[in-house]
Scaffold this active site. Sequence first.
Site, PDB file in Angstrom:
ATOM      1  N   GLN A   1       0.838  -1.195   0.000  1.00 57.22           N
ATOM      2  CA  GLN A   1       0.000   0.000   0.000  1.00 57.22           C
ATOM      3  C   GLN A   1       0.876   1.248   0.000  1.00 57.22           C
ATOM      4  O   GLN A   1       1.153   1.824   1.047  1.00 57.22           O
ATOM      5  CB  GLN A   1      -0.895  -0.023   1.248  1.00 57.22           C
ATOM      6  N   PHE A   2       1.324   1.672  -1.191  1.00 57.75           N
ATOM      7  CA  PHE A   2       2.212   2.833  -1.266  1.00 57.75           C
ATOM      8  C   PHE A   2       1.550   4.098  -0.754  1.00 57.75           C
ATOM      9  O   PHE A   2       2.222   5.030  -0.309  1.00 57.75           O
ATOM     10  CB  PHE A   2       2.741   3.033  -2.691  1.00 57.75           C
ATOM     11  N   THR A   3       0.221   4.168  -0.771  1.00 59.47           N
ATOM     12  CA  THR A   3      -0.475   5.388  -0.349  1.00 59.47           C
ATOM     13  C   THR A   3      -0.325   5.672   1.145  1.00 59.47           C
ATOM     14  O   THR A   3      -0.664   6.770   1.588  1.00 59.47           O
ATOM     15  CB  THR A   3      -1.964   5.339  -0.723  1.00 59.47           C
TER      16      THR A   3
END
Length: 141
Positions: free
Chosen positions: A74-76
């Site tokens: 989950q890069f966010t």
Amino acid sequence: MRAVVQRVTEAQVTVDGETVGSILGPGLCVLVGVTHDDTPEKAAQLARKLWSVRILEGEKSCSDLSAPLLVISQFTLYGDARKGRRPTWNGAAPGPVAEPLVDEVVAQLRALGATVATGRFGADMKVSLVNDGPFTVLLEM
């Protein structure tokens, strides 16, 4: 590394209508974000914490109950929306850096004896879960 950890009774991730990972709980659904200075050592530390953190019913851990984990990149989690109306992703490590570290978290969990399902790195994933409690914590390494 950052992880949003949710205590769940079930969770699954699908890509293009195909279920690529699922667990039946009690267990943990874990969203993992990687930043630029993360290392394999931090990945191992996160795995140990996920395996031993006592947030399941009765202050039990995954290791106590042999509870499964669903780990999803989950890069966010490294998005920054403090300025303006659009988040920046400057804090997130690029895919070639992040993917091996997320894989290392999974490998370390499995080495500890965990049953681990995963999402698909870089894919447009749909995550569904039943949050038990609800109970959600943020871990940072």
